[in-house]
Design a protein around this motif. Sequence first.
Motif, mmCIF file in Angstrom:
data_model
loop_
_atom_site.group_PDB
_atom_site.id
_atom_site.type_symbol
_atom_site.label_atom_id
_atom_site.label_comp_id
_atom_site.label_asym_id
_atom_site.label_seq_id
_atom_site.Cartn_x
_atom_site.Cartn_y
_atom_site.Cartn_z
ATOM 1 N N THR A 189 -6.452 -0.869 -4.428
ATOM 2 C CA THR A 189 -5.310 -1.346 -3.420
ATOM 3 C C THR A 189 -6.558 -2.426 -2.700
ATOM 4 O OG1 THR A 189 -4.441 0.686 -3.031
ATOM 5 C CG2 THR A 189 -4.415 -0.867 -1.195
ATOM 6 N N LEU A 218 -1.706 1.084 10.125
ATOM 7 C CA LEU A 218 -2.560 1.432 8.988
ATOM 8 C C LEU A 218 -3.827 0.328 8.553
ATOM 9 C CD1 LEU A 218 -0.552 2.785 5.919
ATOM 10 C CD2 LEU A 218 -2.463 1.069 5.655
ATOM 11 N N SER A 219 -4.693 0.857 8.338
ATOM 12 C CA SER A 219 -5.798 -0.113 7.932
ATOM 13 C C SER A 219 -6.427 0.569 6.460
ATOM 14 C CB SER A 219 -7.003 -0.393 9.070
ATOM 15 O OG SER A 219 -7.559 1.051 9.298
ATOM 16 N N VAL A 220 -7.007 -0.316 5.606
ATOM 17 C CA VAL A 220 -7.628 0.193 4.427
ATOM 18 C C VAL A 220 -9.105 -0.582 4.449
ATOM 19 C CG1 VAL A 220 -7.600 0.282 1.970
ATOM 20 C CG2 VAL A 220 -5.277 0.563 3.444
ATOM 21 N N THR A 230 -7.785 -4.653 0.605
ATOM 22 C CA THR A 230 -8.385 -4.289 1.832
ATOM 23 C C THR A 230 -7.133 -4.852 2.888
ATOM 24 O OG1 THR A 230 -10.633 -4.795 1.493
ATOM 25 C CG2 THR A 230 -10.003 -4.936 3.713
ATOM 26 N N GLU A 268 -8.553 9.487 6.400
ATOM 27 C CA GLU A 268 -8.556 9.829 5.222
ATOM 28 C C GLU A 268 -9.655 8.982 4.429
ATOM 29 O OE1 GLU A 268 -4.679 10.315 2.958
ATOM 30 O OE2 GLU A 268 -5.389 8.644 1.816
ATOM 31 N N TYR A 299 -4.465 6.087 9.777
ATOM 32 C CA TYR A 299 -3.180 5.908 10.254
ATOM 33 C C TYR A 299 -3.224 6.009 11.562
ATOM 34 C CZ TYR A 299 -2.679 7.121 5.251
ATOM 35 O OH TYR A 299 -2.895 7.090 3.941
ATOM 36 N N GLN A 315 -13.334 4.593 0.003
ATOM 37 C CA GLN A 315 -12.227 4.006 0.417
ATOM 38 C C GLN A 315 -11.722 4.927 1.867
ATOM 39 O OE1 GLN A 315 -7.883 4.650 -0.657
ATOM 40 N NE2 GLN A 315 -7.465 2.608 -1.131
ATOM 41 N N GLU A 316 -11.625 4.167 2.828
ATOM 42 C CA GLU A 316 -11.274 4.903 4.196
ATOM 43 C C GLU A 316 -10.122 4.311 4.569
ATOM 44 O OE1 GLU A 316 -14.410 4.600 6.848
ATOM 45 O OE2 GLU A 316 -16.048 5.610 5.734
ATOM 46 N N VAL A 317 -8.841 5.232 4.899
ATOM 47 C CA VAL A 317 -7.654 4.686 5.169
ATOM 48 C C VAL A 317 -7.454 5.268 6.778
ATOM 49 C CG1 VAL A 317 -5.289 4.888 4.835
ATOM 50 C CG2 VAL A 317 -6.976 4.910 2.853
ATOM 51 N N PHE A 340 0.796 -1.184 -0.026
ATOM 52 C CA PHE A 340 -0.019 0.032 -0.186
ATOM 53 C C PHE A 340 0.905 1.147 -0.160
ATOM 54 C CE2 PHE A 340 -1.750 3.509 2.415
ATOM 55 C CZ PHE A 340 -3.209 3.708 1.758
ATOM 56 N N GLY A 394 -0.067 5.335 0.570
ATOM 57 C CA GLY A 394 -1.081 6.323 0.732
ATOM 58 C C GLY A 394 -0.321 7.886 0.808
#
Length: 481
Positions: free
Chosen positions: A261, A270-272, A263, A230, A221, A217-219, A116, A118
């Motif tokens: 990207t 960090l998560s997506v 999941t 984000e 940190y 998409q939700e990221v 990933f 970002g």
Amino acid sequence: MPSIKSFTMTYDALNESRTFSEGDRITGKVTLVLFKDTKVLKLFVKAKGDGSVSWSTTSGDRNHTYSAGRRFFKLKQFLIQEASHETIIPQGIHHYNFSFNIPQGTSWSKGLPSSFKGNHGKIVYKLEAVLSRSWRMDRTLKEELQFASKSFPPRHSLMSQQVGSTNEEMGLFSKGHVRLNVTVDRKAYAPGETVDIVANIDNSSSSEMTPKFKFTQEVVYCARGNTKFEENVIHKVLDNCVKPKTQKQVRCAFKIPQFQTLTILNCDILSVKYYVKVYLDIRFASDPKVVFPVIILPPELALGPQPDVAAEPYPAGAAGGPSDSDFHSPGVCMSPYPAFPHSAIHEYPGAQRYSAPQPTYPDNPPMYSGPPVVYPAQPAHMSGSYSNPAPQLASPHRSPFSSPSPSFMVPPTAPTSHPPPTAPEIYPSPSSLSHISPPAPTYSLLPSASMLNTDFLSQSDEPPPTYSNLFPSSPENSDAK
């Protein structure tokens, strides 16, 4: 004059997308081309995976920076071992092979996260080759690897349909209520697949509203107890307005980008995540919405909807139903005789059609459940090698000599294998007909009558058989007389 002409590294791809996963083996080689003999301290290759996040915030005149890093694994292999003295490599071309086994996660939540990049963090996997020499700068080669994690929830939980609904009462500027029911075909998709959404809207209010669909998409940190959120909108679709006091069904389909990207759920910094949001845009009122989580998997792990397999209306091999035979399916016809309610007809290419009643045997149950193979019944007047050139079809008018009772019939021997799809021979060879006169009239014999072995028509001096020869009396009747 420099001593090194070229220094390169290559690795072997495991699939078309050139991705690796937990438990995979990375193989490749380092090529060193020298103009002359060269002294080398060491040559090694590293494989590693790292994650890092970093962002800054401003509060008044002060800036705060938050950062965190994780090392997922690091593997190292020496191609030229470091020793107390330098190793002399002769002039020419030299190939050094290497291989690494990527660690295997213990569970889906403890595996390695996917690659990933970002705005405030990244997860990177790479290969590095380092050549060290005395009094020289190290020469380093780097190759980035695309990593696709296999660490996801169990597959059976990702294929079920998602259903959600909401019921909202209108505010001060409108009366009534709105009900929104939404269905998404499943939970997991691969890049390039299509998400299908169905929304049923019951607008029992006095306001107009516009159905909207978003794929986001939700990221998130994380560093030192702080988080940075984000959101990125990947797709947004608007439908036509829904009038007051109406009902409407809206369908929406959009494709996930090919290089989206994956999941990420198994990394603590960090998560997506991905979401499908369906909502109704209403002026001067809160927007009713339904939100569904969506997981994006690697193509080799994605389980798309299975094609519907139509159930067979008949069991395999049943008369009139599908079967695995190479022959035509047997037809089903009605028999005029009450003792034989059905008759099966097998059709073979190039053969005539024969219809024969299907007998039943109380003392001999069938050995298999498939359709019985019906063969043309031999006419009663056949004897020796004589064959009737035209088969006699069953008459719809019963007579004492037209059809014997099933209790007198002898069960046919079941064939050991299906005959090839060729027409059965119904005409004898010329040699077998050399001693036969013109066809004789048909005599239908009762099953209790003995079969004549003499062709009485070819014996011109003998009279025809009498009734007593054809129908001999039983011993019990003789004794009674």
